[in-house]
Design an enzyme around this catalytic site. Structure first.
Site, PDB file in Angstrom:
ATOM      1  N   GLU A  11      31.867  39.257  44.483  1.00 46.97           N
ATOM      2  CA  GLU A  11      30.452  39.286  44.102  1.00 46.97           C
ATOM      3  C   GLU A  11      30.146  40.424  43.141  1.00 46.97           C
ATOM      4  O   GLU A  11      29.257  40.314  42.300  1.00 46.97           O
ATOM      5  CB  GLU A  11      29.561  39.404  45.343  1.00 46.97           C
ATOM      6  N   HIS A  20      34.299  43.031  52.507  1.00 50.02           N
ATOM      7  CA  HIS A  20      34.245  41.582  52.701  1.00 50.02           C
ATOM      8  C   HIS A  20      34.587  41.266  54.151  1.00 50.02           C
ATOM      9  O   HIS A  20      35.486  41.878  54.734  1.00 50.02           O
ATOM     10  CB  HIS A  20      35.250  40.883  51.769  1.00 50.02           C
TER      11      HIS A  20
END
Length: 363
Positions: free
Chosen positions: A309, A254
């Site tokens: 996600e 991320h």
């Protein structure tokens, strides 16, 4: 004049709503760490927290639930607008158009209120579900007053009362995406209302920003990865070959969090309670375990862990939700955060007016 492209690292506002600590892997809503909230509280309770600044008592919670339910049905003029939109129009554009039309209602004139925020949050799931039924050519399932916000959303999408495990999984995801600091869409909402424009204009700006693939892009790559592994039957072989070929392993790493994504941890914690109830959630757990081990071996020191996600994709797959609904569902939850920021901006407003540096020639 120094230029900070994208305003990265520039503090443009003070907020009491949320805090993202990328270095330490923390996400805080109104003083509460996100993992604490997902363990014990519902969508409605955390929405109340973000809007009002404190968690509700039993009566306040019931009042919010009742108000959300009263605002679920689409008025006839919005239904007519959706019916007139071309079938090729994507769902995010539909949401943006319909919410903009809702802004023609005179009740939104003047200062933004929590009641405005509640109504807009209530409408988005119904817009998505009605449009889906229209495109599929089937009867629309109207909202049910005996179902809470998340379970009603799933009911409207499918026409069936959802499994409790599916409601819990999606509710956890939506709780984790209600708010995430001064991200691109939240910033656009605050910029819009900083001109003393109305709450619907602010939300419409945010929806348009969320539509962009660099911000609200659907985690379809994770779905592809899970499908490939399910077909191959060998998670380690697929993952190892991808990394050796230099491919990005979707759902890992991320750009904000330099350590474990707290949203992924919270979502995993909730999903661990549901393992055994859905094959795709089980598969996601197994893939994470193998992938982190192989990444540590082949990319030592990179600290590449699952992001939110990854588990969002696993949930959507388990719910048999089409990829076209991923970003709209993200939008349905983030409506709470956007409207909370709009209300905060209006309370102590200063118009946003950054400078630009001219780099053209002088004639």
């Amino acid at each position: 004049m120094n230029v900070q492209k994208g305003l990265k690292g520039i503090v443009a506002a003070e907020t009491l709503i949320g805090h993202v600590d990328g270095e330490n892997g923390e996400l805080i809503y109104r003083g509460y760490e996100i993992r604490e909230l997902t363990k014990s509280y519902s969508f409605e309770e955390v929405a109340y927290l973000l809007w009002y600044g404190y968690l509700p008592d039993e009566g306040q919670l019931q009042g919010l639930k009742d108000e959300l339910k009263r605002n679920r049905e689409l008025p006839e003029y919005l239904i007519k607008i959706i019916d007139l939109l071309p079938p090729s129009m994507d769902m995010m554009s539909v949401i943006r158009t319909v919410i903009s039309a809702e802004g023609g209602n005179s009740e939104y004139e003047g200062i933004a209120t929590i009641s405005h925020a509640i109504r807009l949050t209530s409408l988005v799931p119904t817009i998505i579900a009605y449009r889906k039924s229209q495109i599929e050519g089937r009867l629309f399932e109207h909202p049910r007053d005996d179902l809470d916000h998340v379970s009603n959303y799933l009911y409207m999408l499918t026409g069936e009362v959802p499994l409790e495990a599916h409601v819990e999984a999606l509710e956890s995801y939506m709780l984790l995406t209600l708010e995430h600091g001064m991200n691109a869409s939240t910033f656009s909402a605050r910029v819009t209302v900083s001109t003393e424009s109305d709450i619907v204009s602010g939300v419409t700006s945010a929806i348009g920003t969320m539509k962009g693939p660099l911000h609200g892009g659907a985690p379809s790559g994770v779905i592809d990865l899970l499908n490939e592994i399910a077909l191959a039957g060998d998670a380690e072989k697929v993952i190892r070959e991808k990394i050796m070929r230099g491919e990005k392993l979707m759902g890992f790493g991320h750009r904000v969090y330099k350590t474990r994504d707290p949203r992924a941890i919270a979502l995993k914690t909730k999903l661990l309670e549901l393992v055994g109830e859905d094959e795709w959630l089980d598969l996601a757990m197994k893939v994470e375990e193998v992938a982190i081990r192989v990444l540590e071996e082949l990319k030592p020191g990179r600290s590449l862990y699952t992001n939110v996600e990854f588990y969002a994709a696993a949930i959507m797959k388990a719910l048999e939700m089409e990829p076209e609904l991923f970003t709209p569902t993200f939008t349905a939850s983030r409506m709470v955060g956007w409207t909370a920021h709009i209300l905060e901006q209006a309370e102590n407003n200063t118009i946003f007016r950054p400078q630009s540096k001219y780099i053209g020639v002088l004639k």
